[in-house]
Write an enzyme that holds these catalytic residues in place. Structure first.
Site, PDB file in Angstrom:
ATOM      1  CB  ILE A 121      -0.934   0.039   1.228  1.00 59.22           C
ATOM      2  CG1 ILE A 121      -1.866  -1.163   1.236  1.00 59.22           C
ATOM      3  CG2 ILE A 121      -1.755   1.335   1.212  1.00 59.22           C
ATOM      4  CD1 ILE A 121      -2.747  -1.240   2.483  1.00 59.22           C
ATOM      5  CG  HIS A 122       2.436   2.580  -3.196  1.00 58.57           C
ATOM      6  ND1 HIS A 122       2.134   3.250  -4.354  1.00 58.57           N
ATOM      7  CD2 HIS A 122       2.459   1.260  -3.511  1.00 58.57           C
ATOM      8  CE1 HIS A 122       2.007   2.378  -5.344  1.00 58.57           C
ATOM      9  NE2 HIS A 122       2.184   1.155  -4.857  1.00 58.57           N
ATOM     10  N   GLY A 123       0.672   5.505  -2.162  1.00 52.80           N
ATOM     11  CA  GLY A 123      -0.277   6.472  -2.711  1.00 52.80           C
ATOM     12  C   GLY A 123      -1.089   5.964  -3.885  1.00 52.80           C
TER      13      GLY A 123
ATOM     14  N   GLY B  38      -3.424   3.205  -2.282  1.00 54.85           N
ATOM     15  CA  GLY B  38      -4.315   3.684  -1.240  1.00 54.85           C
ATOM     16  C   GLY B  38      -5.285   4.766  -1.666  1.00 54.85           C
TER      17      GLY B  38
END
Length: 158
Positions: free
Chosen positions: A14-16, A19
């Site tokens: 999960i990262h920008g 997410g």
């Protein structure tokens, strides 16, 4: 049957992009990370949860727990399933999880891997695993973000 909107392989989990961008595009309300190591690492979990809007639930399950509980998910749960490796995804499929499509987002380069795009590098085990997923009827694509065209035909590289 679990409402899995998309399964993504991304070694960053999960990262920008995951997410926010992918969640909005898919209309997901749950990000389920299926990975044995991360399921035990509360520090990594906390860091990943920081980029997820409060209205999106997150779960961090081992591969085995995912296999055992995903079919019990409420139909209201719109699941974005994220795996760290294609091997994690294959274990899920072989365990009976109904995955029809996998988006390959990011697989870092390291020694012994062939870089096939700016964000995806594969070693022989990765290629073998992706071939097996394809043989099992899973559609495989490579895109970083939803509005990006599929530029690399992964199948010709595996």
């Amino acid at each position: 049957m679990a409402n899995i909107l998309l399964t993504r392989v991304d070694n960053r989990l999960i990262h920008g992009q995951v997410g926010v961008t992918w969640v909005n595009h898919l209309g997901a309300n749950l990000i389920l990370v299926a990975n044995d190591e991360v399921s035990k690492d509360t520090i990594q979990q906390s860091l990943m949860e920081m980029v997820v809007p409060d209205c999106i639930a997150t779960r961090f399950f081992s591969i085995e727990k995912t296999i055992n509980v995903i079919e019990k998910a409420s139909p209201k749960q719109k699941i974005f399933l994220v795996c760290k490796t294609p091997q994690d995804a294959l274990r899920l499929v072989e365990g009976g999880v109904k995955i029809t499509e996998i988006n390959i987002g990011n697989m870092h380069f390291s020694e012994g891997k062939e870089q096939i795009s700016s964000t995806v590098s594969l070693d022989e085990d990765d290629k073998k695993t992706l071939r097996k997923l394809h043989e099992l009827g899973v559609k495989i694509e490579q895109r970083r973000v939803p509005d990006e065209r599929v530029e690399v035909d992964l199948l010709k590289h595996i």
